[in-house]
Motif scaffolding. Structure first.
Motif, PDB file in Angstrom:
ATOM      1  N   LEU A  44       4.865  -6.546   6.047  1.00  0.00           N
ATOM      2  CA  LEU A  44       4.185  -6.634   4.766  1.00  0.00           C
ATOM      3  C   LEU A  44       5.175  -6.765   3.606  1.00  0.00           C
ATOM      4  O   LEU A  44       4.922  -7.491   2.639  1.00  0.00           O
ATOM      5  CB  LEU A  44       3.300  -5.402   4.554  1.00  0.00           C
ATOM      6  CG  LEU A  44       1.990  -5.396   5.347  1.00  0.00           C
ATOM      7  CD1 LEU A  44       1.279  -4.075   5.162  1.00  0.00           C
ATOM      8  CD2 LEU A  44       1.092  -6.548   4.916  1.00  0.00           C
ATOM      9  N   LYS A  97      -1.703  -4.936  -2.287  1.00  0.00           N
ATOM     10  CA  LYS A  97      -2.743  -3.933  -2.062  1.00  0.00           C
ATOM     11  C   LYS A  97      -2.746  -3.470  -0.603  1.00  0.00           C
ATOM     12  O   LYS A  97      -2.839  -2.263  -0.320  1.00  0.00           O
ATOM     13  CB  LYS A  97      -4.103  -4.519  -2.435  1.00  0.00           C
ATOM     14  CG  LYS A  97      -5.242  -3.529  -2.329  1.00  0.00           C
ATOM     15  CD  LYS A  97      -6.545  -4.178  -2.786  1.00  0.00           C
ATOM     16  CE  LYS A  97      -7.702  -3.181  -2.688  1.00  0.00           C
ATOM     17  NZ  LYS A  97      -8.986  -3.795  -3.125  1.00  0.00           N
ATOM     18  N   GLU A  98      -2.634  -4.421   0.316  1.00  0.00           N
ATOM     19  CA  GLU A  98      -2.587  -4.064   1.739  1.00  0.00           C
ATOM     20  C   GLU A  98      -1.355  -3.220   2.042  1.00  0.00           C
ATOM     21  O   GLU A  98      -1.425  -2.249   2.814  1.00  0.00           O
ATOM     22  CB  GLU A  98      -2.569  -5.351   2.573  1.00  0.00           C
ATOM     23  CG  GLU A  98      -2.653  -5.106   4.074  1.00  0.00           C
ATOM     24  CD  GLU A  98      -2.713  -6.401   4.848  1.00  0.00           C
ATOM     25  OE1 GLU A  98      -2.698  -6.335   6.097  1.00  0.00           O
ATOM     26  OE2 GLU A  98      -2.768  -7.473   4.217  1.00  0.00           O
ATOM     27  N   GLN A  99      -0.223  -3.573   1.443  1.00  0.00           N
ATOM     28  CA  GLN A  99       0.984  -2.785   1.648  1.00  0.00           C
ATOM     29  C   GLN A  99       0.814  -1.364   1.114  1.00  0.00           C
ATOM     30  O   GLN A  99       1.226  -0.391   1.752  1.00  0.00           O
ATOM     31  CB  GLN A  99       2.164  -3.463   0.948  1.00  0.00           C
ATOM     32  CG  GLN A  99       3.492  -2.750   1.152  1.00  0.00           C
ATOM     33  CD  GLN A  99       4.593  -3.326   0.264  1.00  0.00           C
ATOM     34  OE1 GLN A  99       4.316  -3.736  -0.866  1.00  0.00           O
ATOM     35  NE2 GLN A  99       5.808  -3.364   0.767  1.00  0.00           N
ATOM     36  N   SER A 119      -3.246  -9.362  -3.167  1.00  0.00           N
ATOM     37  CA  SER A 119      -3.859  -8.937  -1.910  1.00  0.00           C
ATOM     38  C   SER A 119      -2.837  -8.293  -0.980  1.00  0.00           C
ATOM     39  O   SER A 119      -3.089  -7.235  -0.383  1.00  0.00           O
ATOM     40  CB  SER A 119      -4.519 -10.137  -1.231  1.00  0.00           C
ATOM     41  OG  SER A 119      -5.055  -9.774   0.025  1.00  0.00           O
TER      42      SER A 119
END
Length: 374
Positions: free
Chosen positions: A245, A120-122, A117
């Motif tokens: 992140l 993916k956000e990074q 997760s």
């Protein structure tokens, strides 16, 4: 007239012969070497005592063997109880390690989900800021190029401090390219060639052109600085988000590696516990089998002792049977007394007493089965 009938003394009844055979079978069951001995009429007391002595010695040996088996039986029971306890502990440890392994698997899956997760956000933030990052880099590169032109190339051409002709040509071309890049008027770009003369030989047009070019460079530098200054808050915020992140990704990656290591360790322990449980089951199986064998031996010895006891009783019965046969034979060999003169009154008395006398004689001559068994 009265007639007198003399009844001979009875011999041993037929059932005593079969009784002797039954007793002999009990003896042969323990001492088969007596197969050739004939005991239909009983057994001499001396022979019976010798056989009983042998039977007693056999009984003692069987009793000693049974006692040794009893001792071994207690040890076997203890071993089985220990094996059962060890198996219960192994099963309990197996249940615990199964729960622990399940927890480690769940922790590993959770760490994997968190890492995925965050990564993916990074990636989303990186992709979204890529264009802005490229633009910012381009502005900083333009500022650096402007600084180079303003502080190095332009002063060199302005003051005529080049050392070689190639250097002058290179700097003139570089300045012209930069001015074209920033959108300077073509006349000013063409006026750059005036920098190629010595400062003393330049006219008023050259001086005006130099002033205009300097203003263009200064204005472009100010414009770039303003743009970079306006972008700083967003760049700092974006940089902080990316930095955060990245730190979070590193933390999640560390947690994931630790969860993987703990999961591997739990798997190793689970295999060890499973092998231990399998070993405990094998030990319990061996202990149970040894205990069963010991119980069978004990039953065998007890059965042998019981047969020996029956054989001892059979020997006693055969001895008693021989005594009974001898007493019967001796009684049959005695001569009968001569009859006394008989008067009518005596005949009547004899006739009255004869049934009871016959019964008494039979009781004295024939041994009962109860007596023989004793």
């Amino acid at each position: 007239n009265f007639s007198l009938t003399i009844v001979p003394r009875p011999s041993l009844p037929r059932w005593l012969g079969s009784f002797a055979m039954s007793a002999m079978e009990k003896l042969l069951a323990v001492m088969p070497e007596l197969q050739s001995v004939q005991c239909a009429d009983g057994m001499a007391e001396e022979v019976g005592e010798r056989i009983k002595d042998q039977l007693k010695e056999m009984s003692w040996k069987c009793a000693e063997a049974a006692a040794a088996v009893q001792t071994e039986l207690a040890s076997r029971k203890q071993h089985k109880e220990q094996a059962e306890l060890g198996l219960e502990k192994a099963k309990a440890a197996e249940r615990e390690i199964c729960v622990e392994l399940e927890n480690k698997v769940n922790a590993l899956l959770k760490a994997q989900e968190e890492l995925t997760s965050v990564q993916k956000e990074q990636q989303i933030l990186t992709d979204a800021s890529r264009a802005e990052t490229l633009l910012g880099n381009e502005l900083r590169e333009s500022k650096e190029t402007n600084r180079l032109m303003t502080e190095e190339v332009f002063p060199c051409l302005l003051n005529g401090t080049w050392t070689e002709e190639e250097e002058k040509v290179e700097k003139l071309q570089g300045l012209k390219d930069y001015l074209n890049t920033i959108g300077t008027e073509k006349t000013l770009v063409a006026a750059v060639d005036g920098f190629g003369t010595c400062p003393e030989q330049r006219g008023d047009f050259d001086k005006i052109s130099i002033q205009c070019i300097e203003e263009e460079l200064t204005q472009k530098r100010q414009q770039l600085e303003e743009q970079l200054l306006a972008r700083q808050p967003a760049e700092k915020r974006r940089e902080a988000e990316l930095t955060g992140l990245q730190a979070l990704v590193e933390i999640c990656a560390h947690n994931h590696r630790r969860a993987e290591a703990e999961h591997r360790q739990a798997e190793v322990r689970a295999k060890e516990v499973t092998q231990s449980t399998r070993g405990q089951k094998q030990q319990l199986g061996k202990a149970s089998k040894a205990l069963e064998q010991c119980l069978e031996q004990l039953k065998s010895h007890e059965s042998e002792v019981a047969k020996i006891q029956e054989a001892v009783a059979a020997a006693d019965e055969l001895v008693e049977l021989a005594k009974c046969r001898a007493a019967t034979t001796e009684a049959a060999a005695e001569p009968l007394p001569a009859p006394a003169p008989t008067t009518p009154e005596k005949l009547v008395e004899t006739a009255v007493e004869e049934p009871s006398m016959k019964r008494a004689r039979r009781d004295s001559q024939v041994a009962s089965p109860a007596r023989i068994r004793c």
